[in-house]
Design an enzyme around this catalytic site. Structure first.
Site, PDB file in Angstrom:
ATOM      1  N   GLY A  43       0.863  -1.190   0.071  1.00  9.00           N
ATOM      2  CA  GLY A  43      -0.190  -0.105  -0.099  1.00  9.00           C
ATOM      3  C   GLY A  43       1.097   1.160  -0.037  1.00  9.00           C
ATOM      4  O   GLY A  43       1.989   1.092   0.388  1.00  9.00           O
ATOM      5  N   GLU A 129      -2.894   2.823   5.655  1.00  5.14           N
ATOM      6  CA  GLU A 129      -2.788   3.923   4.320  1.00  5.14           C
ATOM      7  C   GLU A 129      -3.539   5.187   4.688  1.00  5.14           C
ATOM      8  O   GLU A 129      -3.310   6.382   4.502  1.00  5.14           O
ATOM      9  CB  GLU A 129      -3.054   3.643   3.008  1.00  5.14           C
ATOM     10  CG  GLU A 129      -2.296   2.431   2.623  1.00  5.14           C
ATOM     11  CD  GLU A 129      -0.892   2.484   2.913  1.00  5.14           C
ATOM     12  OE1 GLU A 129      -0.262   3.665   2.752  1.00  5.14           O
ATOM     13  OE2 GLU A 129      -0.204   1.471   2.915  1.00  5.14           O
TER      14      GLU A 129
HETATM   15 CO    CO Z   1       3.070   3.170   5.803  1.00  6.82          CO
END
Ligand code: CO
Length: 162
Positions: A43, A129
């Site tokens: 991510g 995230e």
């Molecule tokens: Co990170």
């Protein structure tokens, strides 16, 4: 794109919402995917490449997902503890408690509203995230014992940055 690492100040800022989804947004997303895969990440959030916008890309190994202005609209009571790393904190691994299941809502690059029901690893990546978009890093989830073990590594990173 170059990955921004701790303690860069952009990682501590609240990223700005994207109010116009255009070709520039699309280019950022494409470049973020390239950068994520190049660095073996699962991510990436835009502030990690120096862009203070609410854009994330994730891939838990099943399929790539990008999301603009993502928001977690529900969370399970059930939590899970698992070790995480972060491209902005090289060399650091940390066990973090996360909600096991979440529902995330946002927009895709065509401007359509999308909703993703995620559990396990995918839910974890989304939470990690989205934390980045709020200036939160995994070290902020550390217990005081974990924190003490991390301290010298973090101090070293701060010195290297100066
Ligand atoms: Co990170």
């Amino acid at each position: 794109m170059k990955i921004v690492t701790y303690p860069a100040s952009i990682l501590r800022e609240e990223a700005r919402p994207v109010d116009q989804i255009d070709s520039e947004t699309e280019k950022i997303i494409d470049d973020m995917f390239d950068t994520m895969y190049l660095n073996d990440g699962a991510g990436l959030a835009a502030p990690q490449v120096g862009i203070s916008k609410r854009i994330i890309v994730v891939d838990d190994g099943n399929k790539p997902i990008h999301m603009i202005n993502p928001e977690i609209i529900s969370r399970s009571d059930e939590e899970e503890n698992m070790e995480e790393g972060c491209l902005s904190l090289p060399g650091i691994r940390l066990s973090v408690w996360r909600n096991y299941k979440i529902v995330v809502c946002g927009k895709d690059k065509s401007g359509s509203v999308i909703e993703v029901e995620a559990e396990g690893l995918l839910a974890r990546i989304f939470q990690h995230e989205i934390d980045h978009l709020n200036g939160i890093l995994i070290i902020d989830h550390a217990s005081s014992i974990q924190r003490r073990m991390l301290d010298s590594k973090l101090r070293k990173m701060i010195r290297a940055h100066q």
